[in-house]
Design a protein around this motif. Structure first.
Motif, PDB file in Angstrom:
ATOM      1  N   ALA A  26       0.516  -1.203  -0.202  1.00 26.20           N
ATOM      2  CA  ALA A  26       0.084  -0.641  -0.400  1.00 26.20           C
ATOM      3  C   ALA A  26       0.648   1.330  -0.249  1.00 26.20           C
ATOM      4  O   ALA A  26       0.592   2.352  -0.486  1.00 26.20           O
ATOM      5  CB  ALA A  26      -1.269   0.180   1.731  1.00 26.20           C
ATOM      6  N   ASP A  27       1.735   1.423   0.940  1.00 27.67           N
ATOM      7  CA  ASP A  27       2.848   2.330   0.451  1.00 27.67           C
ATOM      8  C   ASP A  27       3.395   2.458  -0.538  1.00 27.67           C
ATOM      9  O   ASP A  27       3.018   4.025  -1.205  1.00 27.67           O
ATOM     10  CB  ASP A  27       4.158   2.437   1.639  1.00 27.67           C
ATOM     11  N   ARG A  43       1.377   6.189  -7.393  1.00 23.15           N
ATOM     12  CA  ARG A  43       0.594   7.028  -7.704  1.00 23.15           C
ATOM     13  C   ARG A  43       1.109   8.264  -7.983  1.00 23.15           C
ATOM     14  O   ARG A  43       0.855   9.399  -8.845  1.00 23.15           O
ATOM     15  CB  ARG A  43      -0.610   6.892  -6.718  1.00 23.15           C
ATOM     16  N   PHE A  44       1.599   9.310  -6.604  1.00 19.89           N
ATOM     17  CA  PHE A  44       2.048   9.963  -6.848  1.00 19.89           C
ATOM     18  C   PHE A  44       3.161  10.117  -7.574  1.00 19.89           C
ATOM     19  O   PHE A  44       3.457  11.228  -8.327  1.00 19.89           O
ATOM     20  CB  PHE A  44       2.706  10.590  -5.458  1.00 19.89           C
ATOM     21  N   GLU A  66       2.759   1.508  -3.496  1.00 19.33           N
ATOM     22  CA  GLU A  66       1.322   1.736  -4.570  1.00 19.33           C
ATOM     23  C   GLU A  66       1.565   3.340  -4.349  1.00 19.33           C
ATOM     24  O   GLU A  66       0.970   4.503  -5.661  1.00 19.33           O
ATOM     25  CB  GLU A  66       0.106   1.250  -4.456  1.00 19.33           C
ATOM     26  N   THR A  67       1.225   4.011  -3.100  1.00 17.14           N
ATOM     27  CA  THR A  67       0.911   5.709  -2.203  1.00 17.14           C
ATOM     28  C   THR A  67       1.768   5.759  -3.235  1.00 17.14           C
ATOM     29  O   THR A  67       1.736   7.256  -3.749  1.00 17.14           O
ATOM     30  CB  THR A  67       0.772   6.009  -1.300  1.00 17.14           C
ATOM     31  N   MET A  68       3.103   5.679  -3.019  1.00 18.36           N
ATOM     32  CA  MET A  68       4.249   6.553  -3.766  1.00 18.36           C
ATOM     33  C   MET A  68       4.192   6.412  -5.352  1.00 18.36           C
ATOM     34  O   MET A  68       4.960   7.598  -6.101  1.00 18.36           O
ATOM     35  CB  MET A  68       5.862   5.970  -3.832  1.00 18.36           C
TER      36      MET A  68
END
Lengths: 497, 497
Positions: free
Chosen positions: B443-444, B450-451, B446-448
């Motif tokens: 999840a971490d 997407r950013f 994936e957040t990076m």
């Protein structure tokens, strides 16, 4: 500009209630109309809308589950801490869920070895210092509302306080976060170790005003309480003389913990409200606070006295103990509310200019005030150029509010023209979203929009806050519709339940 | 994990050259094979690939135009400052454009009133201090390579230095940036005023290792040079005793500008290389530097002497002037290179542990070293828990490199297990991209991702750096393929032009 989200159908919002109850428990969901109404605004009360439903989660997992449900159903949510914000960043939506963190008030850990504290987002700012004080430590950021404002809200707004000059903003004191993303994942950013690889999204999250999710656990740096604190109050004939003293202190290389200035009108208000007993006849007062090792503080205090006298201070007092220090600060900290004693209504403005432009901007504000006949009281963090002009008016007088709003808007123009900013510490929220194109060009705003969409692809996180939208600001980007106080139409007054 | 970008067809890259020449001028584009080869690696020389084409822009507009062209054509670009990075963050691509900022070396402004400097990204770190020194100011972040490393590179890596303990990293000293986004827009982040509304993308940009664009202008904070600097060198019998001294100094509330530790093997190497004349027989030395007002520094120096003696220091020296100070620091600053005198090959590791875990981790490293027969020299920023173990091996001995890499990897495991980080200041680059899943869950990451995709939708900005990709790390996320030194296949050796 992104399109405004379509409003949720009230029927669909109603169907969410049992599922929200399954997540937060019976007592964790508020649907009663009169109880919902108590949340209709934050500290900026001229924006108001009754939330469709209010949830009061107790754990990070509950927050994440609520956000996941909102994401799945395409229902907007608005985060709220203690509701002390001054930019309508926590303005609820009649078509959405208000997520209130007030039940998440646990201090998880005071870790003196690693000089940090781990807390839940609903903990009041000052409670961290209360918990750390027995160990000789404190939490530095100190907004005026620190007795009640929540750490989660401080993170949303990147709150400052009187001591930012030396200690920086909230972002300089947060070591780690657990956040619930708008899609309902729990993610960790940063931590107790000083540096982490990857994108430092913590900095971007702090100050994002609830548009990127909700902080569910916060690790903050604790500072050792200084050996000595000395607070000086210097009185001057004019604001110019006070400003010159600020410049000379900074130029001399003294870094006070705080330098605050109040002008004659602000002093008058504070005297009327709390009888703070500042030197009579002062056109401006400076509060200069020094902290650190005793030998330094004494040397710096002597230097500050010398420089203030050199700039024309006609009286300088030194607080000899905690009680006197509290009394000096009382005038300053109550200034916003105090203005209510001398004016039926007022607008609190919040802008920033580079410190070197302070004198010129204050002169321009005085001129604006004289020309318009609108009184402006100035209270500000002089050391870092953060102005809080209070624009006074009588709301019973037709058109007075509009004229005050014009002056208030013109003050922001001055800030922008001098290379400053439209907000120092109160945030953008709804209140200044339409002002953003005055500071940022379309490429800048588009970059922010893309960033927001990356972390909130469904657009459910605090929509229509922070960035301009056509519904808020009109169809033509860059064209600013009105200034405050122009309340939004309070669409949420209809009863949902 | 995102897919690896498809490689650019060499013919298409060749067609870009005239357009790059139109942007950067004839002398601003390098196609000659032998000249391109000089750029094949950064400071981490075991990763190498000859860039397809090299551009040397002179202005922000040229940088933006090059990036825009790359974006339009789907060609990857790699930013490079002075090439001193230690994680292969500036590893070129044979199928891409290497954008070198070495011609952007103008100091635009030294603004003493606002205590800041505005510089182009190619300016060497130390040149800012050289320009500010006549006014009594300096730029605080001081990586060991500060004589040559560029400010732009410091921003890409969020560089630290010996004085981070007191002064923080690059991110704490940048007030504003102009960046060229991967799509070739020029965007401003931050500025001279202390706070700006909107997302604080500056923090996310700093340390993003070239994956979000290129800084084209940098506004940094200048600090007033301290009244006094005192440098102490304390010698101990063991690393444990030195570690205890560090803990006692921090616990006593003294905040030195730097606390550096070297163990016996690191001292041996430094002596062999620069004859720094540290006390003979020391199992560990501490360098403790204090700066500030003279009265403080003197009081703190006395306290540090007392605490070091209490922890078993058998000799304490004090630098009595700039020359002696430089000599003490020479041993420390040359330590990495010096290790070449006592070992044919070595790996520089870079990890972080919470300061309180330092003693335990050092004991574990000693045990690892004893068990494997692989020598490990330790040089580290003791005050903030940033370790730089140097893992020594003989590259002529078959399998020695692999065993050293294993020990080096196991040291990172120790850091992670103690709640620390896989890099303190050298960055992730190519070198540690595959280690990221050891610190961050899907999840971490994936957040990076997407950013990153929000700011670089075309994926042209320094691809395959910082975040793991299937090509680099294998198809199964979370499974780490190998450790360094496993050079990438040097695909770029073929001649393009």
């Amino acid at each position: 500009m992104p399109d405004a989200p379509t409003r949720t159908d009230p029927d669909r919002l109603r169907t969410l209630v049992p599922r929200l109850r399954a997540i937060c428990g019976e007592d964790g969901v508020v649907t009663d109309a009169s109880r919902r109404r108590t949340y209709e605004s934050d500290g900026l009360t001229y924006h108001a809308e009754v939330p469709g439903v209010v949830v009061l989660p107790r754990t990070a997992e509950q927050v994440a589950a609520v956000l996941r449900l909102c994401s799945e159903e395409g229902v907007p949510f608005v985060p709220r801490g203690a509701g002390t914000g001054l930019s309508a960043g926590a303005l609820p939506r009649a078509d959405g869920v208000l997520v209130v963190t007030s039940r998440m008030r646990r201090i998880v850990e005071i870790d003196i070895d690693d000089e940090c504290a781990v807390v839940e987002p609903g903990v009041a700012n000052l409670d961290i210092t209360r918990a750390a004080a027995p160990h000789g430590y404190y939490y530095a950021p100190d907004p005026s509302s620190q007795q009640v404002c929540s750490v989660g809200g401080n993170i949303a707004e990147n709150s400052g306080g009187a001591h930012c000059l030396k200690y920086g903003f909230t972002v300089n004191h947060v070591l780690g976060l657990q956040i619930a993303t708008p899609q309902g994942e729990l993610v960790r950013l940063g931590g107790k170790a000083p540096e982490a690889p990857g994108y430092d999204l913590m900095g971007a999250f702090i100050g994002s005003e609830g548009t990127l999710g909700i902080a569910t656990e916060v690790t903050v740096r604790l500072l050792r309480a200084p050996e000595k604190v000395t607070t000086l109050l210097a009185a001057f004939d004019t604001v110019d003389a006070g400003g010159a003293a600020v410049s000379s202190v900074i130029s001399a290389g003294v870094l006070p913990a705080a330098i605050e200035m109040m002008d004659a009108l602000a002093i008058e208000a504070a005297e009327a409200a709390v009888a703070c007993d500042y030197p009579p006849g002062a056109g401006a007062v400076l509060i200069v606070e020094l902290d650190g090792p005793a030998s330094d503080v004494d040397a710096d205090a002597a230097e500050v006295r010398r420089l203030c006298t050199g700039s024309g201070a006609f009286e300088i007092r030194e607080a000899s103990g905690a009680a006197e220090r509290a009394r000096i600060w009382k005038g300053r900290k109550s200034a916003f509310a105090a203005v209510g004693r001398i004016s039926p209504a007022y607008i609190v403005q919040d802008g920033v200019v580079p410190r070197t432009a302070l004198g010129e901007v204050l002169g321009d504000i005085a001129r604006l005030s004289a020309e318009s006949g609108i009184r402006v009281a100035n209270v500000f963090h002089a050391g870092d150029g953060n102005l809080h002009p209070l624009v006074l008016f009588d709301d019973a007088e037709p058109g007075a509010g509009d004229r005050a709003a014009e002056v208030s808007g013109a003050i922001l123009d001055l800030c922008i023209r001098h290379g400053g900013s439209i907000t120092g510490e109160h945030g953008v929220g709804v209140d200044k979203a339409c002002q953003m194109p005055r500071m940022f060009d379309p490429a800048d705003l588009e970059t922010m929009d893309r960033f927001r969409a990356a972390l909130d692809p469904g657009g459910t996180a605090n929509p229509e806050k922070l960035l301009p939208t056509p519904r808020l600001c009109g169809e033509r980007p860059g064209v600013v519709k009105g200034a405050h106080p122009h309340p939004l139409v309070a669409e949420g007054k209809a009863e949902l339940f």
